[in-house]
Structure formats: structure tokens, C-alpha cells
Design a protein around this motif. Structure first.
Motif, PDB file in Angstrom:
ATOM      1  N   MET A 316       1.648  -1.184  -0.297  1.00 34.26           N
ATOM      2  CA  MET A 316      -0.081   0.052  -0.255  1.00 34.26           C
ATOM      3  C   MET A 316       1.105   1.048   0.046  1.00 34.26           C
ATOM      4  SD  MET A 316      -2.735  -1.118   2.834  1.00 34.26           S
ATOM      5  CE  MET A 316      -3.565   0.405   2.429  1.00 34.26           C
ATOM      6  N   VAL A 317       1.920   1.408   0.890  1.00 36.42           N
ATOM      7  CA  VAL A 317       2.710   2.508   0.758  1.00 36.42           C
ATOM      8  C   VAL A 317       3.621   2.314  -0.612  1.00 36.42           C
ATOM      9  CG1 VAL A 317       5.201   3.151   1.783  1.00 36.42           C
ATOM     10  CG2 VAL A 317       3.418   2.725   3.501  1.00 36.42           C
ATOM     11  N   HIS A 318       3.341   1.244  -0.767  1.00 35.92           N
ATOM     12  CA  HIS A 318       4.889   1.587  -2.238  1.00 35.92           C
ATOM     13  C   HIS A 318       3.689   2.257  -3.293  1.00 35.92           C
ATOM     14  CE1 HIS A 318       6.998  -0.340  -5.628  1.00 35.92           C
ATOM     15  NE2 HIS A 318       5.976   0.256  -6.289  1.00 35.92           N
ATOM     16  N   GLU A 319       2.463   1.978  -3.791  1.00 38.12           N
ATOM     17  CA  GLU A 319       1.478   2.343  -4.494  1.00 38.12           C
ATOM     18  C   GLU A 319       0.928   3.873  -4.468  1.00 38.12           C
ATOM     19  OE1 GLU A 319       1.427   1.463  -6.753  1.00 38.12           O
ATOM     20  OE2 GLU A 319       1.727  -0.742  -6.444  1.00 38.12           O
ATOM     21  N   LEU A 320       1.504   4.320  -2.743  1.00 39.56           N
ATOM     22  CA  LEU A 320       1.196   5.850  -2.444  1.00 39.56           C
ATOM     23  C   LEU A 320       1.919   6.480  -2.819  1.00 39.56           C
ATOM     24  CD1 LEU A 320      -0.518   7.734  -0.767  1.00 39.56           C
ATOM     25  CD2 LEU A 320       0.751   6.925   1.686  1.00 39.56           C
ATOM     26  N   ALA A 321       3.676   6.150  -2.962  1.00 33.76           N
ATOM     27  CA  ALA A 321       4.829   6.359  -2.405  1.00 33.76           C
ATOM     28  C   ALA A 321       4.896   6.621  -4.366  1.00 33.76           C
ATOM     29  CB  ALA A 321       5.871   5.375  -2.564  1.00 33.76           C
ATOM     30  N   HIS A 322       4.138   6.365  -5.321  1.00 33.11           N
ATOM     31  CA  HIS A 322       4.183   6.044  -6.327  1.00 33.11           C
ATOM     32  C   HIS A 322       3.301   8.045  -7.413  1.00 33.11           C
ATOM     33  CE1 HIS A 322       5.489   3.883  -8.743  1.00 33.11           C
ATOM     34  NE2 HIS A 322       5.115   2.447  -8.457  1.00 33.11           N
ATOM     35  N   GLN A 323       2.572   8.157  -5.754  1.00 39.29           N
ATOM     36  CA  GLN A 323       1.158   9.671  -6.243  1.00 39.29           C
ATOM     37  C   GLN A 323       2.833  10.796  -6.090  1.00 39.29           C
ATOM     38  OE1 GLN A 323      -1.565   9.306  -7.273  1.00 39.29           O
ATOM     39  NE2 GLN A 323      -1.234   7.511  -6.653  1.00 39.29           N
ATOM     40  N   TRP A 324       4.197  10.839  -5.519  1.00 40.89           N
ATOM     41  CA  TRP A 324       4.998  11.396  -5.715  1.00 40.89           C
ATOM     42  C   TRP A 324       6.312  10.829  -6.835  1.00 40.89           C
ATOM     43  CZ3 TRP A 324       3.126  10.687  -0.740  1.00 40.89           C
ATOM     44  CH2 TRP A 324       2.645  11.323   0.101  1.00 40.89           C
ATOM     45  N   PHE A 325       6.613  10.184  -7.141  1.00 42.23           N
ATOM     46  CA  PHE A 325       7.537   9.427  -7.910  1.00 42.23           C
ATOM     47  C   PHE A 325       6.639   9.002  -9.230  1.00 42.23           C
ATOM     48  CE2 PHE A 325       8.843   9.926  -3.590  1.00 42.23           C
ATOM     49  CZ  PHE A 325      10.312  10.430  -3.950  1.00 42.23           C
ATOM     50  N   GLY A 326       6.376   9.406 -10.534  1.00 46.44           N
ATOM     51  CA  GLY A 326       5.693   8.553 -11.407  1.00 46.44           C
ATOM     52  C   GLY A 326       4.809   9.441 -11.734  1.00 46.44           C
ATOM     53  N   LEU A 337      11.790   4.542 -16.186  1.00 43.50           N
ATOM     54  CA  LEU A 337      10.487   3.989 -15.117  1.00 43.50           C
ATOM     55  C   LEU A 337      11.649   3.929 -14.028  1.00 43.50           C
ATOM     56  CD1 LEU A 337       8.174   2.513 -15.082  1.00 43.50           C
ATOM     57  CD2 LEU A 337       9.798   0.791 -15.823  1.00 43.50           C
ATOM     58  N   TRP A 338      13.054   3.773 -13.752  1.00 39.28           N
ATOM     59  CA  TRP A 338      13.686   3.080 -12.620  1.00 39.28           C
ATOM     60  C   TRP A 338      13.453   4.446 -11.507  1.00 39.28           C
ATOM     61  CZ3 TRP A 338      17.719   5.597 -10.024  1.00 39.28           C
ATOM     62  CH2 TRP A 338      17.917   6.849 -10.302  1.00 39.28           C
ATOM     63  N   LEU A 339      13.440   5.391 -11.832  1.00 34.84           N
ATOM     64  CA  LEU A 339      12.751   6.661 -10.987  1.00 34.84           C
ATOM     65  C   LEU A 339      11.594   6.918 -10.576  1.00 34.84           C
ATOM     66  CD1 LEU A 339      14.475   9.670 -13.164  1.00 34.84           C
ATOM     67  CD2 LEU A 339      15.133   9.439 -10.915  1.00 34.84           C
ATOM     68  N   ASN A 340      10.324   6.051 -11.231  1.00 36.46           N
ATOM     69  CA  ASN A 340       9.338   5.601 -10.540  1.00 36.46           C
ATOM     70  C   ASN A 340       9.255   4.972 -10.052  1.00 36.46           C
ATOM     71  OD1 ASN A 340       8.518   6.983 -12.234  1.00 36.46           O
ATOM     72  ND2 ASN A 340       6.968   6.421 -13.606  1.00 36.46           N
ATOM     73  N   GLU A 341       9.932   3.610 -10.605  1.00 38.65           N
ATOM     74  CA  GLU A 341       9.729   1.668  -9.619  1.00 38.65           C
ATOM     75  C   GLU A 341      11.081   2.128  -8.637  1.00 38.65           C
ATOM     76  OE1 GLU A 341       7.043   0.648  -9.715  1.00 38.65           O
ATOM     77  OE2 GLU A 341       5.968   0.907 -11.440  1.00 38.65           O
ATOM     78  N   GLY A 342      11.575   2.331  -8.338  1.00 35.20           N
ATOM     79  CA  GLY A 342      13.020   2.687  -7.692  1.00 35.20           C
ATOM     80  C   GLY A 342      13.437   3.268  -6.654  1.00 35.20           C
ATOM     81  N   HIS A 343      12.177   4.230  -6.341  1.00 35.47           N
ATOM     82  CA  HIS A 343      11.378   4.799  -5.181  1.00 35.47           C
ATOM     83  C   HIS A 343      10.170   4.313  -4.578  1.00 35.47           C
ATOM     84  CE1 HIS A 343      13.913   9.022  -6.391  1.00 35.47           C
ATOM     85  NE2 HIS A 343      14.160   8.898  -5.178  1.00 35.47           N
ATOM     86  N   ALA A 344       9.477   4.225  -5.071  1.00 41.28           N
ATOM     87  CA  ALA A 344       8.776   3.245  -4.748  1.00 41.28           C
ATOM     88  C   ALA A 344       8.445   2.121  -3.671  1.00 41.28           C
ATOM     89  CB  ALA A 344       7.396   3.393  -6.425  1.00 41.28           C
ATOM     90  N   SER A 345       9.383   1.466  -4.119  1.00 37.20           N
ATOM     91  CA  SER A 345       9.993   0.144  -4.199  1.00 37.20           C
ATOM     92  C   SER A 345      11.150   0.632  -2.889  1.00 37.20           C
ATOM     93  CB  SER A 345      10.979  -0.951  -5.218  1.00 37.20           C
ATOM     94  OG  SER A 345      10.249  -1.213  -5.815  1.00 37.20           O
TER      95      SER A 345
END
Length: 490
Positions: A316-326, A337-345
């Protein structure tokens, strides 16, 4: 020579007994903006400012929806034709600035020939009357058929399976959705409600975004749903959309979002949008997805009692973090894409470390051991190999998840935790509501650290082999063997 006169000459108009007859333009052809992973995605010559999408759901999720998509754009080049990305629907009419226009399909492009060319600097309104077909394999993206209706999963290149668009995250725009559904169904979309009107046995629900959005993040949910409201930090309106039958089952998970939001704001600063919530779909997708302001989750993530509580919490936090990153800070190309998924992970792993004792260092050491294999299988984080043409979701490989969060761990080791957090907060503030590339992140990291980091990033982002981990000279990456499979998240 005025632009209109230039066009008249280039079009080769000639006089004949029948009047002025234009020489034929070349055959319609698909275009693109040159994305290294999706070369035909996006279109040159205009900047979309706003989409208005009207859809009417027939009550059965295997039949096409009738739709009208209006695109307001600013023309950036003189255009005799306008290309839109669109496939998997039938077009019945197109107008440009209210005048009927010719159109043809070429590849996955809708190629429009206006009655008169459009000139650089002019606003233009394109209106397409079409159908939107939810049939087809689930793994192609676009509409997702659920147990009681539809949802959307457009990442990475599937929004144009739903509506005509400039389907690339480099061209973000504001959205208005008007969704007409039969009685008994609820429609929800990105943004905030902007009205609801009954028409006999149907209701039209309207939603608008207050921030620009990439097409891949668009979301429409139609189903027998309940919308659950609560307040988040600073009074932020939170709304979750869940199958009505599962309202009580899901409440223990839904009520966690305010604490997740507070935790993320402590890491990177204020939430960037007007609302947030969880959309739970009774569907099997194999992933969760960070659609803007309303993240899509499979029902089974919450209903499967075999999944550890800490794991579900961190996803749930991973997808929430994407609201900032991605979402707020969107990639300039899909190679970013690594900037999106790397930050969310990264924030997923950090949250699990801080709240559930799931060691971040242990996870990063395991990622380091697998990193060379991931790079061999899918390329390095910032230069991923193109996805399989018949399975575009194969772009979402382990190297863009933990393989990319490993880059952030190495960076924190290199510049220190304080400088790393300053960088993260500066990144989402500087590029809020816009697009940014890997080079932008490298430059900002260097300025934040007070030294040139291009050499550091060259190996970590583009190297065939994983560089030594700062502070952990004993860590080893195993020889490439099994590259693993992508995690179940978006």
C-alpha cells in the motif's frame, strides 16, 4: 510568406475545370516522439492541455462503450495532419475546431486530416466520436473487466486502447470525466466529484483533476461499489472505492491510509494532489497500479490471509509513494522508469524496516546478490531493454524495482542520510506537476551533495556489472543465472 500561403504552395493546389484540387498527401502513417522503448508512442506537433472523456457504459462489461473524447491542445508545429494514439475502438466522426475532418487508421494511430491545416501557436480542439472496447486479453492493458464492471490499467502504453490521446507521459494534461452508467452502479474517476445527474434509468457522474496527469495514470471505475470517505493529514479528503459486499472485510486495511500518508509526508513533504484513495477491484491482474489519486489494487491482496500483514501494508505504501514519484514527477521517457519504481520500492522497503522490523539492509544485500543477474536479463536500471512486443508489461522487471532501489541505497551510502533526504524532498518539490529525466536527478544529486556524482551514477545506472557497494566492500553479486520474476506491484 504567411504560414497559410506556405501551406497552399506545399500542398500543390492546382486549378482545374472542377475548381481547386489539392494534391494528395502521403499515405497516413503512425508517428512517435522517439521514445527508445516505445518508438511509436506519443505524437509530435502539439501539446495537449486538457481531455474531456464522455463514456456511456451499456451495463455489460464485454460490450463496447460509446464515447466522445475532446482534446484541447496547443499546436507547436504547422500541421497538415494530426496523429493521435488510438486502437481497439471504432471511430464514427472527427471534428477539428468544430469542422468535420477526414480520418484514417494506421498502425495504432488515428490520423486526422483537418479541413484546413493548423498552424504553430494556435489552440485546437479535436473531438472524436468512437467506441471503447473492453474485450480482449487482460494482459494487453486498458480496460480491466472486474466481477461487477470495469476499471482501467493503462501502464505503460495502453491508454490509447480506451480513448484517443497523446499517449506518452511527457505530455501531461488536465482531465474531465463524464461517465454514464445504469441504475445500481457507481462510477468513480481520478480527481474530485464535479456533479451527478440522473437521466431516467441512468446517472452521469462527473470528475475533474486539479493537477495535470499522464494518460497512463487515468482511472475509471464502474461497478456495484461503495465510496468510503475519511480525512487524511491536514484535512486531505480520502476516498476508497470498494465492492459493496466487501465493505466491512476491507475496512481494517482502508483505515491505514492516513498513517501511511503521514509517514510519507515525513519522508518527502506534502502530498501533491487533491485527494487519495484505494480502488479495490475484483479482478486478477497480477499487479497493483498507482493510478493518480486512486490506486488500483486486486481484491485478493487484502482477502488472502496467507499474505503477511507487513507485506500488504508495505505494498500500500509502494503505490502511495508513486503519487510523488511517477505521478506528480513523471518520467520524460520510459527509460526513466527506474525513477518511478526504484523510489516506490525504496519507500516500501524503508516502511517495512521502520514499522515491521523487516531489515532494509538485508533486503538490499539480497538485491545486490541478484543485481548482476537482473542486469543481464533486462539491462541496467536507466537503460532497460525494450519489452516484448506481445507482452509490454514485461518492461516491469526486477531491475526496475529492487534493482533500482539498490541504486538509491548506494547513493545514500555515498552522500549520507541527511543529504539523501534533502535530495528526495528537493526532487519532488522542484519537478512537481512536471516531467524529469535521469540526467535531472543526477544533476540535482550532485548539487545537493556539493560534488560531481556523474561517475558514481554512470556505473550504478548504466553499468553491465553492479559497482561495489559503498560501506559494504564484502557484498558480492552472484553470477547471472535466474533473473527472477517481477514483484506483484506497479
Amino acid at each position: 510568406m504567411p504560414p497559410r500561403a506556405r501551406w497552399l504552395r506545399s500542398a500543390g493546389l492546382i486549378a482545374s475545370s472542377a475548381g481547386l484540387v489539392a494534391a494528395a498527401l502521403p499515405a497516413p502513417a503512425p508517428l512517435g516522439i522517439g521514445d527508445p522503448l516505445f518508438p511509436h508512442l506519443g505524437n509530435p506537433g502539439y501539446d495537449v492541455l486538457a481531455y474531456t472523456l464522455d463514456v456511456a457504459y451499456p451495463g455489460v462489461n464485454t460490450k463496447p462503450l460509446s464515447a466522445v473524447t475532446r482534446i484541447d491542445a496547443l499546436v507547436t508545429d504547422d500541421l497538415e495532419r494530426i496523429n493521435l494514439d488510438f486502437t481497439h475502438g471504432e471511430v464514427s466522426a472527427v471534428t477539428v475546431d468544430g469542422r468535420p475532418a477526414a480520418y484514417a487508421s494506421s498502425g495504432e494511430d488515428l490520423v486526422i486530416t483537418p479541413a484546413a491545416p493548423v498552424e504553430a501557436g494556435e489552440p485546437v480542439r479535436i473531438t472524436v466520436t468512437h467506441t471503447s472496447d473492453p474485450s480482449g486479453p487482460a494482459d494487453t492493458g486498458g480496460w480491466v473487466r472486474t466481477g461487477d464492471g470495469l476499471a482501467m490499467a493503462n501502464q505503460a502504453d495502453a491508454a490509447h486502447r480506451v480513448f484517443p490521446s497523446n499517449d506518452h507521459p511527457a505530455d501531461k494534461a488536465y482531465f474531465t470525466f463524464r461517465i454514464t452508467v445504469p441504475d445500481g452502479l457507481t462510477a468513480v474517476a481520478n480527481g474530485l466529484p464535479a456533479g451527478r445527474v440522473r437521466h431516467g434509468s441512468t446517472t452521469t457522474w462527473t470528475y475533474r483533476t486539479r493537477h495535470p496527469m499522464a494518460t497512463e495514470l487515468a482511472q475509471i471505475s464502474i461497478g456495484r461499489s461503495t465510496v468510503v470517505h475519511r480525512a487524511g493529514p491536514h484535512g486531505l479528503p480520502l476516498r476508497d472505492v470498494v465492492p459493496t459486499a466487501d465493505r466491512e472485510l476491507l475496512e481494517p486495511w482502508l483505515r491505514r491510509t492516513p498513517a501511511h500518508m503521514e509517514w510519507m509526508e515525513r519522508q518527502v513533504g506534502p502530498y501533491p494532489f487533491e485527494t487519495y484513495g484505494v480502488l479495490v477491484a475484483d479482478a486478477t491482474t497480477g499487479f497493483e497500479l498507482e493510478t493518480q489519486t486512486l490506486s488500483l489494487f486486486e481484491r485478493r491482496l487484502f482477502a488472502d490471509r496467507a499474505l503477511p500483514e507487513w507485506y500488504v501494508d508495505s505494498i500500500m505504501v509502494h503505490e502511495l509513494a508513486h503519487q510523488w514519484f511517477g505521478n506528480s514527477v513523471s518520467p520524460r521517457s520510459w527509460s526513466d522508469l527506474w525513477l518511478n519504481e526504484g523510489h516506490a520500492s525504496w519507500y516500501e522497503a524503508l516502511y517495512a524496516d521502520e514499522t515491521a522490523g523487516r531489515s532494509l539492509e538485508r533486503r538490499m544485500r539480497a538485491a545486490y546478490a541478484a543485481s548482476d543477474g537482473w542486469r543481464a536479463a533486462g539491462g541496467p536500471p536507466a537503460a532497460p531493454e525494450p519489452p516484448s512486443p506481445d507482452h509490454k508489461i514485461s518492461l516491469f522487471r526486477p531491475v526496475v524495482y529492487d534493482g533500482s532501489s539498490l541504486v538509491l541505497y548506494a547513493l545514500r551510502q555515498e552522500i549520507g542520510a541527511d543529504a539523501f533526504q534533502r535530495l528526495e524532498r528537493a526532487w519532488v518539490a522542484r519537478y512537481r506537476n512536471g516531467n524529469a529525466a535521469t540526467a535531472d536527478f543526477v544533476a540535482l544529486a550532485g548539487r545537493t551533495a556539493g560534488r560531481d556524482l556523474t561517475g558514481f551514477f554512470r556505473g550504478w545506472l548504466y553499468g553491465e556489472k553492479t559497482p561495489p557497494m559503498p560501506g559494504h566492500p564484502d557484498w558480492r553479486s552472484n553470477p547471472p543465472r535466474d533473473a527472477g520474476s517481477a514483484p506483484e506491484r506497479g
